[in-house]
Scaffold this motif. Structure first.
Motif, PDB file in Angstrom:
ATOM      1  N   ARG A 267     125.601  57.242  54.058  1.00 41.63           N
ATOM      2  CA  ARG A 267     126.517  57.368  52.934  1.00 41.63           C
ATOM      3  C   ARG A 267     126.950  55.995  52.430  1.00 41.63           C
ATOM      4  O   ARG A 267     126.996  55.724  51.231  1.00 41.63           O
ATOM      5  CB  ARG A 267     127.732  58.190  53.347  1.00 41.63           C
TER       6      ARG A 267
ATOM      7  N   ARG B 114     127.357  59.819  34.964  1.00 42.96           N
ATOM      8  CA  ARG B 114     126.966  59.842  36.372  1.00 42.96           C
ATOM      9  C   ARG B 114     127.848  58.929  37.209  1.00 42.96           C
ATOM     10  O   ARG B 114     128.184  59.240  38.348  1.00 42.96           O
ATOM     11  CB  ARG B 114     125.503  59.423  36.508  1.00 42.96           C
TER      12      ARG B 114
ATOM     13  N   GLU C 299     131.064  60.747  37.921  1.00 43.86           N
ATOM     14  CA  GLU C 299     130.889  61.785  38.928  1.00 43.86           C
ATOM     15  C   GLU C 299     130.685  61.188  40.317  1.00 43.86           C
ATOM     16  O   GLU C 299     131.195  61.694  41.317  1.00 43.86           O
ATOM     17  CB  GLU C 299     129.701  62.681  38.556  1.00 43.86           C
TER      18      GLU C 299
ATOM     19  N   LEU D 182     132.844  61.569  43.609  1.00 40.29           N
ATOM     20  CA  LEU D 182     132.188  61.982  44.856  1.00 40.29           C
ATOM     21  C   LEU D 182     132.475  60.987  45.978  1.00 40.29           C
ATOM     22  O   LEU D 182     132.624  61.370  47.137  1.00 40.29           O
ATOM     23  CB  LEU D 182     130.675  62.099  44.617  1.00 40.29           C
TER      24      LEU D 182
ATOM     25  N   HIS E 147     129.162  66.587  52.328  1.00 43.24           N
ATOM     26  CA  HIS E 147     129.251  66.968  50.923  1.00 43.24           C
ATOM     27  C   HIS E 147     128.759  65.828  50.030  1.00 43.24           C
ATOM     28  O   HIS E 147     128.067  66.058  49.048  1.00 43.24           O
ATOM     29  CB  HIS E 147     130.711  67.312  50.591  1.00 43.24           C
TER      30      HIS E 147
ATOM     31  N   GLN F 229     124.917  65.645  50.278  1.00 39.99           N
ATOM     32  CA  GLN F 229     124.239  66.800  49.693  1.00 39.99           C
ATOM     33  C   GLN F 229     124.268  66.771  48.175  1.00 39.99           C
ATOM     34  O   GLN F 229     123.435  67.391  47.526  1.00 39.99           O
ATOM     35  CB  GLN F 229     124.901  68.097  50.201  1.00 39.99           C
ATOM     36  N   ASN F 230     125.198  66.027  47.573  1.00 38.98           N
ATOM     37  CA  ASN F 230     125.308  65.984  46.122  1.00 38.98           C
ATOM     38  C   ASN F 230     124.911  64.642  45.541  1.00 38.98           C
ATOM     39  O   ASN F 230     124.732  64.516  44.337  1.00 38.98           O
ATOM     40  CB  ASN F 230     126.753  66.308  45.694  1.00 38.98           C
ATOM     41  N   PHE F 231     124.756  63.620  46.405  1.00 40.24           N
ATOM     42  CA  PHE F 231     124.517  62.266  45.900  1.00 40.24           C
ATOM     43  C   PHE F 231     123.171  62.148  45.211  1.00 40.24           C
ATOM     44  O   PHE F 231     123.057  61.555  44.149  1.00 40.24           O
ATOM     45  CB  PHE F 231     124.618  61.271  47.055  1.00 40.24           C
ATOM     46  N   GLN F 232     122.126  62.697  45.835  1.00 43.39           N
ATOM     47  CA  GLN F 232     120.769  62.484  45.329  1.00 43.39           C
ATOM     48  C   GLN F 232     120.605  62.978  43.896  1.00 43.39           C
ATOM     49  O   GLN F 232     119.989  62.315  43.067  1.00 43.39           O
ATOM     50  CB  GLN F 232     119.773  63.186  46.256  1.00 43.39           C
ATOM     51  N   SER F 233     121.144  64.197  43.611  1.00 37.10           N
ATOM     52  CA  SER F 233     120.994  64.755  42.270  1.00 37.10           C
ATOM     53  C   SER F 233     121.758  63.950  41.229  1.00 37.10           C
ATOM     54  O   SER F 233     121.312  63.800  40.106  1.00 37.10           O
ATOM     55  CB  SER F 233     121.471  66.210  42.249  1.00 37.10           C
ATOM     56  N   LEU F 234     122.919  63.366  41.632  1.00 37.29           N
ATOM     57  CA  LEU F 234     123.703  62.592  40.685  1.00 37.29           C
ATOM     58  C   LEU F 234     123.123  61.206  40.462  1.00 37.29           C
ATOM     59  O   LEU F 234     123.318  60.599  39.417  1.00 37.29           O
ATOM     60  CB  LEU F 234     125.151  62.466  41.187  1.00 37.29           C
TER      61      LEU F 234
END
Length: 396
Positions: free
Chosen positions: A189, A281, A284, A288, A296, A299-304
């Motif tokens: 992270r 981005r 966001e 995040l 969490h 799990q959401n970092f890659q798409s953003l």
């Protein structure tokens, strides 16, 4: 018996800090709620060693838990005769509820990623008082702890597999991900969060390009307008026989000015769209990054953080010193050398106009640049229309 029943603390479970429910007494003599001691021992079941949460006496093998009927009767009488003092705190809704509050749910202040449970101010005290639970991972209260659990091994997700780009538990390392590149979730992270700086740097680069392009376009417009006026003055001094050429040159400059402006404005529009997407981005990802939950975040970092669909635009080198002085000089020379114009000077005018560019294109990964022309070639115009015209005017 009355003296015994006067105190609830004597019949409270040291795990949940509540009146005993389905009381059981373990071999060391201490009593707990059956569900509480079972949950504690489930956490260490893989080691095969069990201990009392209070005295820390080791018990092996795992004892069979049986309800203490005598103690259960005393507890029932205590509930009927003594007050049940609820902890003084706010109710959970719409916050994360405490998983150990009986009846009405109170607000949880911390969640344990080891126990996969949330605790209010009263029940979280056990994690600071009992040595075993002091090693547990506590975070601010969060709901829905199930995604933090490995679906296959029912263990907490604490590791990130770089090979498969997914969060795993320690047991996964020994099986499916044995030879993979794995690191702690917190380490991964921290590394990915550094990419926020790269996005911010890209935004600054795009803003700089937009600013330079705007300045170049304004310079181009001013210079083009000036040259149109100057050319008009020069051409009006020429004889009527060359009015056709005068008109053609003005149209050449105007048409190519429009093409250059359209090209630059199209480039600015793409850059502004990319800036807007990068800012969205970035916002966001900032939100995040403020979440303490590593899983969490990952799990959401890659798409953003994925590259926008349009991809990186090629870099540009903006021509900040745009001038049509060479064009004006060529037009003046046209006036003085009209007899030789059709052979050389009109070609020279066209060459100078074509050399006036708003910016040059280049790949961001190489030094090779391609110049973006502000004006269109007019070689076919010269030989098709002008040369025959001047041939008729040239003295024989």
């Amino acid at each position: 018996m009355a003296s015994i029943l006067c105190s609830e603390d004597q019949f409270s479970c040291s795990v949940c800090v509540e009146i005993l429910k389905d009381p059981v007494t373990i071999p060391c003599g201490h009593s707990y709620c059956m569900g509480c001691i079972k949950n504690c021992w489930d956490q260490t079941d893989h080691t095969g060693v069990y201990s009392c949460p209070q005295c820390r006496e080791t018990i092996t093998p795992r004892p069979v838990l049986r309800r203490n009927t005598v103690l259960a009767d005393i507890v029932e009488k205590l509930k009927k005769t003594g007050p049940n003092r609820p902890p003084v705190q706010s109710y959970a809704r719409p916050h994360v509820p405490c998983d150990f509050c009986p009846g009405r749910e109170f607000k949880a202040v911390k969640s344990c990623l080891t126990c996969l449970a949330s605790y209010c101010e009263t029940h979280i005290m056990y994690h600071s008082e009992v040595a075993t639970f002091k090693r547990h991972k506590l975070v601010n209260a969060i709901g829905n702890l199930e995604p933090k659990l490995c679906a296959e091994h029912q263990e907490v997700l604490e590791v990130f597999c770089r090979t498969d780009q997914m969060c795993i538990c320690w047991l996964c390392i020994q099986v499916q991900h044995r030879s993979h590149d794995t690191v702690l979730a917190e380490t991964e992270r921290n590394m990915k969060q550094k990419q926020l700086g790269e996005i911010q740097q890209r935004i600054q680069e795009r803003l700089k390009e937009v600013k330079e392009l705007k300045q170049a376009v304004e310079s181009l417009k001013r210079s083009a307008c000036i040259e149109i006026k100057e050319s008009d003055k020069i051409f009006t001094e020429l004889i009527r026989s060359i009015e056709k050429i005068h008109t053609e040159v003005i149209e050449l400059i105007g048409a190519n000015k429009k093409a250059a402006v359209n090209q630059a404005e199209g480039r600015m529009k793409k850059l502004e769209q990319e800036i807007a997407e990068l800012r969205r981005r970035n916002d966001e990802l900032k939100q995040l990054s403020e979440i303490e939950d590593h899983i969490h975040f990952l799990q959401n970092f890659q798409s953003l953080c994925a590259t926008p669909e349009a991809g990186d635009l090629p870099s540009v080198t903006v021509n900040t010193d745009i001038s049509f002085g060479a064009v004006r000089k060529a037009v003046t020379e046209l006036k003085d050398h009209i007899e030789d114009f059709c052979k050389g000077e009109l070609v020279k005018i066209t060459t100078k106009v074509n050399e006036t560019a708003v910016y040059t294109l280049g790949s961001r990964s190489s030094d090779r640049c391609l110049k973006g022309k502000a004006f269109l070639p007019v070689k076919h115009f010269i030989y098709r229309d002008i040369l025959p015209f001047w041939k008729d005017l040239t003295p024989q």
